[in-house]
Each structure stands twice: as C-alpha cells, then as structure tokens.
Design a protein around this motif. Sequence first.
Motif, short mmCIF file in Angstrom:
data_model
loop_
_atom_site.label_atom_id
_atom_site.label_comp_id
_atom_site.label_asym_id
_atom_site.label_seq_id
_atom_site.Cartn_x
_atom_site.Cartn_y
_atom_site.Cartn_z
N ALA A 96 0.81 -1.21 0.00
CA ALA A 96 0.00 0.00 0.00
C ALA A 96 0.84 1.26 0.00
O ALA A 96 0.32 2.34 -0.15
CB ALA A 96 -0.91 -0.01 1.22
N SER A 146 -4.10 6.33 -1.54
CA SER A 146 -4.95 5.69 -0.54
C SER A 146 -5.89 4.68 -1.17
O SER A 146 -6.98 4.45 -0.69
CB SER A 146 -5.77 6.74 0.23
OG SER A 146 -5.31 6.85 1.55
N GLU A 203 -5.76 0.81 0.81
CA GLU A 203 -4.51 0.72 1.56
C GLU A 203 -4.64 0.04 2.90
O GLU A 203 -3.62 -0.28 3.52
CB GLU A 203 -3.91 2.13 1.74
CG GLU A 203 -4.37 2.89 2.96
CD GLU A 203 -5.84 3.26 2.92
OE1 GLU A 203 -6.36 3.69 3.96
OE2 GLU A 203 -6.48 3.11 1.88
N GLU A 226 -0.53 4.61 4.28
CA GLU A 226 0.02 3.59 3.40
C GLU A 226 1.50 3.34 3.64
O GLU A 226 1.97 2.20 3.70
CB GLU A 226 -0.15 4.04 1.94
CG GLU A 226 -1.57 4.35 1.54
CD GLU A 226 -2.03 5.73 2.00
OE1 GLU A 226 -3.09 6.15 1.55
OE2 GLU A 226 -1.36 6.38 2.82
#
Length: 538
Positions: free
Chosen positions: A22, A27, A30, A352
């Motif tokens: 991620a 995003s 994630e 992330e």
Amino acid sequence: MKRSIRFAQGLAAVCLLAASGAAMASSHREAPLTAIDRTADITDFYAFVSYDDPGRVTMIMGVDPFLEPANGPNYFPFDESILYAIKVDNDNDALEDVSFEFRFITELRLPGVPVGFAGAGAGVPAPLNSPAPVPPGAPIIPPAITALDGPGSEGLGLRQRYTVTMILGHGEGAKRIPLTNPEGRTLYAVPSNVGPRTMPAYAGLVDQGIFPLERGVKAFAGTTDDAFWIDLGAAFDSLNFRVIPTVDVDGNGGYTSTGIPAVMSADQDAAQVNFVSDSVSGYNVNHIAVEVPITLLTKTGTLLPMNHPNATIGTWSTTSRQAITLRRTAQSDKSSGPWKQVQRMGNPLFNELLIGTDMKDEWSRSRPKDDARFAGYALDPLVARIANAAYGGALTIPEVPRLDLLPVVFYMPPIAAPGTPQGPVADLLRLNTGVAPTPYSGQSRLGVLGGDPAGFPNGRRVGDDVTDIVLRLVVGGVLAADKNGVSLDRFPNNRLGDGVNVNDIPYLTSFPYVGYAHDGVNRRHLDPAEPGGGPANP
C-alpha cells in the motif's frame, strides 16, 4: 536463536509489505477494512489555494478506487449510507472548526429499464416491425443525455442528488448550516461517462454539475478521471521499480538514463512526459469538491499574509457509517445509530507508507488529535530502511529520530510561519493560505522540492507528483543530513522517482480542477511493454 530468526523474518516481511504494497498507492485500498469497503475508501485528498482565485481554497476528496469506465449497467454511484466530510482545523488543536458534510440520495427514474443510463440522438422510436403491444413510432430510446435535469435528462435512469451542510465548531456546541443553491436548484452529481452515444456532450454535464452555494461556496460531486498516477505494479512487486529507459518519448531526441532502478536523470526529472506506464491510467474515481472563501476558513475570518501564525490551516477528509445496518430482503438497507468513522486522510501516503498493516484500521478510525500514539512510525519509517536494503546500501538514509519529517505532523516551518503554535502530533494536510497560488502553466510537479512554494507539502494540488516527492522526502531524506552533517539533498536521493511524471489526461484549470471521466467505450489502460508503456520487468 530460532525465535530471534523468526522475529527478524516476520519484521522484514511486515516492513516489505508496508513498503511495497500500500505504500505507493496513495490511498487506494490501503487498509484491510477499506480494501473490502470500497465506497468508503478515500483514494486521495487535495487542498490548495485556487489557481484562478487567490481568495479561495479548493478541497477535493476522492472515493471508490479503480472504477472501470465500461463497467455498467449501474456504474458507480455514491453510497447513500456514507457520510462524506471535509474538515478544517484553524486553531492548531487538530479538531475540526469548519466542516462540510455531503449526503446522497438515489433516484431510479426509468422503472423497468435494465440499464441505469440510456440515450441516443434526439431519441429512437420503435421501427415499423415492432411487435405488439408497442406500436411503431413509440419512443424506445430516450434522447441523448445532455442535462442533469429537465429536457435532455430523460435518459438519466439512475440519478443522484445531494445536500451540503457546513458545520462550525465541533461537539455539542457545533452549529449546522445547510448550504443551498441561491436559486433553489437541486444539487445533482455528475454520472459516469457512459460513452459518446449516450452522453455526447459530457463536458457540458460537468459544467452543469458545478453549483454555487450560499456564503460564496461552490460544490461539485461526480465521477471523474482518477487524478493520481504511479507505476503501481512495480511498487507492489517488492519495490521492483524499473530502470527508466533511454527513449524518445516526445520526439525531441530522447532522454539519458542513470541505469539505476527508480533513479532519474536530470532531463528525465524535468520532463513533462511518462517513461513507464501509469497503472491508474484509464480509471475513474468519484470526487467531491468544495471551493470556499479563505475568510470562512481562517480563525480570524480574514485574509492573512503567509508570515501570520493564523494563516495556516490543517485539512483532512473522512468517511463514516452509522453503527447499525439492517439488510432487508425487499427493501433497501436501513442504517441507524451514531456515525462511526471508517477512514480518514490528510497527507498522501501517511497510512500507506508509515503505519503498520496491523494498525491501519485502527489509525483509519482514530482522530488526528490522537496521533501521538502513532508518532513512532514517522520518527523511524521502516520503508526507508527497506528501500536502503533493496538498493544494497546505495542510498544514505537519515539518522533517527527523523526530525526532518516533523513539519508533516506539526504546524511549523517551512509550511507554517515561525511562531505558529505547533499543536499536537497530527496527520493533517497543512496549507498556508497566505502563499499565493502558482499559475497552472508554471507549477512544478515536485511542489516545494521543485521551488514551487504553493505545492505539496504546502497543501496538495492535483498535479503534484506525491509519489516522487514522498520517495525523496521519506526514503531519500532530502531535508535531512547524514551522520556527518552533510545534506542528503544529493544524487541519488534527490532523483528518486518511478518514471511516471504526469497524469494520463489533462486536468481542468479551474474548479473542480480534476480531469473529465474516461468514457466506457474508448477508455484505455496503458500497460508495460506497449508503445509508451516503458519496459517490462523480469
């Protein structure tokens, strides 16, 4: 000894996943929770002083990642059960002082029709051989969709309207102010771009989807191009970034190459072209945007110079669901109870890139004011150590604690003015509203690192290349020094990049600033090893 080996292997695996999975997807999916709750997944968040009006701030939240434009028949409406919110802190305590909440209501306007959108030309009647009971000449296909309401909207079988509420303050004393259109117009979301036959003038629909509201606010909601760009597959494949090739991508004679994966030459770094494929090319996302007078956002209610302690605001967005959802057989779902936050986003790549996978859902549900408990992730980011290992020690990474990253979690220079109260540790996208916007044509994709003070990490514009910026800030440590006190703003740390320098389509240069949605007929996902897609990795 075996336990220590297993612990080290486990730690390495966690770090590698954080760095490769991620970490570089902005995003998009994630966290474990948002990976399965896609409509509550905030893909990106932007906040910047409007390019064409320095007295206003634009804030944009994207939700629902990787929308395939051809995926009908209902495409991707906003979720009626979600409370979408954009929040602003203007007194340095990481609590919302001004918020904008969006709620959506779905209308099903073509009962019996098996698709959500239909239309062609001026309408198509039943032909002469139409079987009974539909007589020849009876309307079959409505006119092409050219409007969100009234004539030209007959084919909008699935239409969404929405409300916007401004909240001043927080907690029990907050004041809720519905923001309506001064002319009494209903606010409609712009649907996905079905295709040129059904929606032949899609740009006109986007224009119609920009609504002036009371108090000088503008609003937009709809499906648009995903404004993010990245070589996502290389990031996911255990940091298997590509050697950016020596190719003539724009007909100007070619570019040199460093021969080092994810390290760009000077001319590649300066180029407004892509050397490898954008993994998000051809995909759409749902965007919610507001443009707000700065005087509604600052603590003083006035425009302030950049050196004023109250000029900098902290911004973020959230999605929330009610605590109880009842699934009903013959009716739509019914929700009740208090609102529970599903996700939040301030700075790109924070959850992330820095937060461990085991803590991502907890972080998503928490409030920025409580971020001190996560501070250790930023003071010694594991992704920098993993990247250094992956590069065999070719990078010199900063010593810990990473004090160079403190401006991301405090109100402090170079974003906030000296003397600004720092506030608690908090992941907020901080924006100095006194910094004049850079005209679109003069913006640097590298923001502050590119000598453009109006770009990330001073807020975030849609054209800021946060992948390359964060690689250089977090992994390269270009704002820090090595153990000998020598600046790390040097090669290769300051040339880290994935080779994707620009978005796949142009952005709009005025509100809502994001690009038009890709249409379902002609969408294009550019892949590695194709012309313009860069090399394929082994």
